[in-house]
Design an enzyme around this catalytic site. Structure first.
Site, short mmCIF file in Angstrom:
data_model
loop_
_atom_site.label_atom_id
_atom_site.label_comp_id
_atom_site.label_asym_id
_atom_site.label_seq_id
_atom_site.Cartn_x
_atom_site.Cartn_y
_atom_site.Cartn_z
N GLY A 27 4.23 13.76 5.18
CA GLY A 27 2.88 13.24 5.43
C GLY A 27 2.44 13.49 6.85
N SER A 28 1.18 13.16 7.10
CA SER A 28 0.57 13.49 8.40
C SER A 28 1.16 12.65 9.54
CB SER A 28 -0.95 13.31 8.32
OG SER A 28 -1.26 11.99 7.93
N THR A 29 1.59 11.44 9.26
CA THR A 29 2.16 10.59 10.32
C THR A 29 3.56 11.07 10.67
OG1 THR A 29 0.96 8.79 9.24
CG2 THR A 29 2.41 8.18 11.06
N GLY A 82 6.52 7.89 6.32
CA GLY A 82 5.22 7.21 6.32
C GLY A 82 5.07 6.35 5.08
N ALA A 83 3.88 5.77 4.89
CA ALA A 83 3.60 4.99 3.69
C ALA A 83 2.09 4.97 3.48
CB ALA A 83 4.13 3.57 3.84
N LYS A 94 4.20 4.38 -1.80
CA LYS A 94 4.31 5.73 -1.26
C LYS A 94 4.00 6.74 -2.37
CE LYS A 94 7.70 6.99 1.34
NZ LYS A 94 6.75 7.78 2.13
N GLU A 103 11.61 11.19 -1.43
CA GLU A 103 11.55 10.15 -0.39
C GLU A 103 12.38 8.92 -0.79
OE1 GLU A 103 7.16 10.97 1.60
OE2 GLU A 103 7.26 9.79 -0.23
N LYS A 121 -2.90 0.60 7.22
CA LYS A 121 -2.02 0.61 6.05
C LYS A 121 -1.39 -0.76 5.75
CE LYS A 121 -1.90 5.31 5.71
NZ LYS A 121 -0.79 6.13 6.07
C1 5RP Z 1 4.12 11.17 0.73
C2 5RP Z 1 4.03 9.80 1.30
C3 5RP Z 1 3.45 9.67 2.65
O1 5RP Z 1 4.40 9.10 3.50
C4 5RP Z 1 2.24 8.79 2.57
O2 5RP Z 1 1.33 9.40 1.65
C5 5RP Z 1 1.56 8.62 3.93
O3 5RP Z 1 1.06 9.82 4.38
P1 5RP Z 1 0.18 9.92 5.70
O4 5RP Z 1 1.08 9.64 6.86
O5 5RP Z 1 -0.36 11.33 5.69
O6 5RP Z 1 -0.93 8.90 5.59
O7 5RP Z 1 4.44 8.84 0.71
O8 5RP Z 1 4.63 11.16 -0.57
#
Ligand code: 5RP
Length: 218
Positions: A27-29, A82-83, A94, A103, A121
């Site tokens: 994910g982006s984080t 991330g979540a 997730k 994950e 979040k």
């Molecule tokens: C991927 C996930 C990611 O951790 C979740 O979607 C959060 O992503 P982002 O940091 O882009 O908001 O569970 O399966």
């Protein structure tokens, strides 16, 4: 928002030490954490990464991090992931990025699961559509079974997971008794895994406008 994600991710990588086996979330984080870890590797840090998706594996390798097969390591020292939502008990939804199966496997093998999120979040009750990974065979029938659990599943159009499966994003009015719900969903034939992560989180690092908050397991 990007700044809050970056803040949380950078705080998390401070926990990584020489010699560790590190779970690399998706994910982006988490991407901020992987890139930072790559910088640390270039400065001499010796770690082995276990990726939770093909995308994270690619980002990690490009950043210069060694990536290994989870089958070669009995446990992972620290995972940073991330979540989509985090509740007050540190339970998670997730799978927004579709990587929930790998994950969850990685989280379940990790001594410490650090979740990195921005403050948007954190919720008192879940509302994010729950991703459920299902096998392609009979997915419409599996969707009907999910509907009997008061979920409203929608196929994620044009998306196939790294494991060759589909994702059904499930809306709901209220998600109660999440422990039982997680087990009930996984008990349905055709379901591979769902995005409820119950009791797997060690701590949550929250990037906030006015700093960083760390939520720990009680
Ligand atoms: C991927 C996930 C990611 O951790 C979740 O979607 C959060 O992503 P982002 O940091 O882009 O908001 O569970 O399966």
């Amino acid at each position: 928002m990007e700044e809050l994600k970056r803040k949380a991710a950078y705080k998390a990588v401070k926990e990584i030490r020489d010699g560790m086996i590190v779970g690399l979330g998706t994910g982006s984080t988490t991407k901020y954490a992987i890139l930072k870890l790559g910088e640390m590797v270039k400065n001499g840090l010796d770690v082995v990464g276990i990726a939770t998706s093909l995308e994270s594996e690619r980002i990690a390798r490009e950043a210069g991090i060694k990536v290994a097969d989870i089958n070669d390591y009995e446990s992972i020292d620290v995972t940073i992931d991330g979540a989509d939502q985090v509740d007050n008990n540190l339970n998670l939804i997730k799978g927004g990025g579709g990587a929930l199966l790998r994950e969850k496997i990685v989280a379940s093998c990790s001594k410490r699961e650090i979740i990195v999120v921005d403050e948007s979040k954190i919720v008192s009750s879940f509302s994010f559509p729950l991703p459920v990974e299902v096998v392609k065979f009979g997915w419409k029938r599996t969707a009907e079974k999910l509907a009997k659990l008061n979920l409203k599943p929608h196929i994620r159009h044009g998306f196939v997971t790294d494991n060759g499966n589909y994702i059904l994003d499930c809306e709901y009015d209220k998600l109660e008794n999440v422990e039982e719900m997680e087990a009930e969903i996984n008990n349905l034939p055709g379901v591979v895994e769902n995005g409820l992560f119950i009791g797997l989180t060690s701590e949550v690092i929250v990037g906030k406008k006015d700093g960083i908050e760390i939520m720990r397991k009680k």
